[in-house]
Scaffold this active site. Structure first.
Site, PDB file in Angstrom:
ATOM      1  N   LYS A  80       0.815  -1.209   0.000  1.00 19.13           N
ATOM      2  CA  LYS A  80       0.000   0.000   0.000  1.00 19.13           C
ATOM      3  C   LYS A  80       0.854   1.267   0.000  1.00 19.13           C
ATOM      4  CE  LYS A  80      -2.060   0.896   3.885  1.00 19.13           C
ATOM      5  NZ  LYS A  80      -1.467   2.160   4.416  1.00 19.13           N
ATOM      6  N   ARG A 114      14.769 -23.499  -1.693  1.00 18.29           N
ATOM      7  CA  ARG A 114      15.731 -24.308  -0.932  1.00 18.29           C
ATOM      8  C   ARG A 114      15.138 -24.787   0.389  1.00 18.29           C
ATOM      9  NH1 ARG A 114      16.684 -21.646   4.112  1.00 18.29           N
ATOM     10  NH2 ARG A 114      18.091 -19.839   3.900  1.00 18.29           N
ATOM     11  N   GLN A 142       5.052 -21.639   1.811  1.00 15.46           N
ATOM     12  CA  GLN A 142       6.044 -22.660   2.085  1.00 15.46           C
ATOM     13  C   GLN A 142       5.427 -24.043   2.199  1.00 15.46           C
ATOM     14  OE1 GLN A 142       9.260 -24.748   2.232  1.00 15.46           O
ATOM     15  NE2 GLN A 142       9.299 -22.577   1.758  1.00 15.46           N
ATOM     16  N   GLY A 226       8.803 -24.278  10.667  1.00 14.24           N
ATOM     17  CA  GLY A 226       8.416 -22.930  11.082  1.00 14.24           C
ATOM     18  C   GLY A 226       9.268 -22.270  12.134  1.00 14.24           C
ATOM     19  N   LYS A 232       9.551 -18.777  18.658  1.00 12.83           N
ATOM     20  CA  LYS A 232       8.676 -19.567  17.799  1.00 12.83           C
ATOM     21  C   LYS A 232       8.612 -21.012  18.303  1.00 12.83           C
ATOM     22  CE  LYS A 232       9.330 -17.017  13.456  1.00 12.83           C
ATOM     23  NZ  LYS A 232       9.733 -17.154  12.026  1.00 12.83           N
TER      24      LYS A 232
END
Length: 331
Positions: A80, A114, A142, A226, A232
């Protein structure tokens, strides 16, 4: 010396997934056999609403090339406000003999390729040979790339997919069935998907337990994509107990991969990590040893994957006379 410039469309024409899978196999072998210098990557988190940019660097002794990738993500307002994607990548390729800049190429496609290839390499080395059903927790770009790569190394019978947004899940089903002709079952819950899996792929930006240990059936191979930095998480740490744990980089995975969580909770010790995928590929340690064991591939992503993949693209570009040359200075 002239420098080659390659845009995204040119990069996409210069390499196929089979070549990327081969490049990633080479990368893992080179890394585990000490042919690689790869410093910790550097990340800069910018004030909201902006995201982050990471810099990954590697030197490979077998090809005498240095690669540096700048990769950004999370810039939600980019399209945007600036007319550019929310995440971008650029790879610089240097001749290590003199440090001259050989090539500047678009890098976001390479990152996707990759990373997908990494899952496929782990499937070749660690999944049961009779595997047919895949569970995909996450249905983004992914997740699609993982299917694109894994379908090169095995016949996928069906995919059980989960996403918390029904419209996104439905689009994933349409895209995968349209491109690959593989049946996609839209699971009503994560558990419903995972319980079907011969191979489980997790590709979310999760920050907590998404997959629980009692959902995993014996013989499952888990491709954990992930989690690549502190904070994470996708897997319940208990999944790692008694599993065969294989990392891309042991150092990275115990610091910022999925493996950090069971280590932190003392569910496993460092000595209980089986080793690196490169060591399996080199035949230094065994891969899967029974149809009952649960195998986990913890993938944090490595600069050497970019190095060897971008080398193949550069060589293909020279051979096909693709791209634009320019000079920073006259020799």
């Amino acid at each position: 010396m002239k420098t080659l410039l390659l845009n995204k469309e040119e990069v996409s024409r210069l390499i196929c997934m089979k070549e990327v899978i081969s490049a990633v196999e080479e990368a893992y072998k080179a890394f585990s056999s000490n042919q690689v210098l790869q410093p910790d990557y550097i990340g800069i988190h910018l004030p909201p609403p902006r995201g982050e940019i990471d810099f990954k660097l590697s030197y490979c002794g077998s090809n005498e090339l240095i690669s540096m990738k700048a990769s950004s993500g999370g810039f939600a307002n980019n399209l945007k406000d600036h007319g550019v994607p929310s995440g971008m990548g650029t790879i610089l390729l240097f001749d290590a003999r003199c440090c001259a800049l050989l090539c500047v190429m678009e890098g976001s496609l390479i990152t996707g390729l990759r990373t997908g290839a990494a899952g496929a390499v782990s499937v070749k080395a660690l999944a049961r040979k009779n595997s047919g059903k895949i569970a995909s927790i996450g249905t983004g770009s992914q997740a699609r790339m993982q299917i694109r790569a894994i379908s090169e190394v095995m016949k996928i019978e069906e995919i059980h997919a989960w996403n918390n947004t029904p419209e996104t899940l439905s689009q994933y089903k349409a895209d995968i069935e349209g491109e690959f002709g593989i049946p996609v079952v839209m699971a009503k819950s994560k558990r419903e998907a995972v319980e079907q899996a011969d191979i489980l792929i997790t590709t979310t930006r999760g920050k907590g337990t998404l997959v629980q240990a009692d959902w995993i059936k014996p013989g499952t191979h888990i491709v954990a994509i992930g989690t690549d930095q502190q904070g994470k998480q996708e897997l319940e740490p208990e999944i790692f107990r008694n599993a065969k744990i294989v990392t891309d980089s042991l150092t990275q995975c115990i610091e910022k991969g999925e493996t950090w969580h069971p280590l932190n909770k003392k569910i496993i010790t460092r000595d209980e990590i089986h080793g690196e995928l490169g060591e399996v590929l080199l035949g230094w340690i065994p891969g899967r040893e029974s149809d009952q064991e649960v195998t986990i591939f913890d993938s944090t992503g490595m600069a050497i994957q970019d190095n060897i993949t971008s080398e193949k693209i550069y060589r293909n570009a020279i051979a096909s006379e693709t791209g634009t040359f320019f000079e920073f200075f006259k020799s």
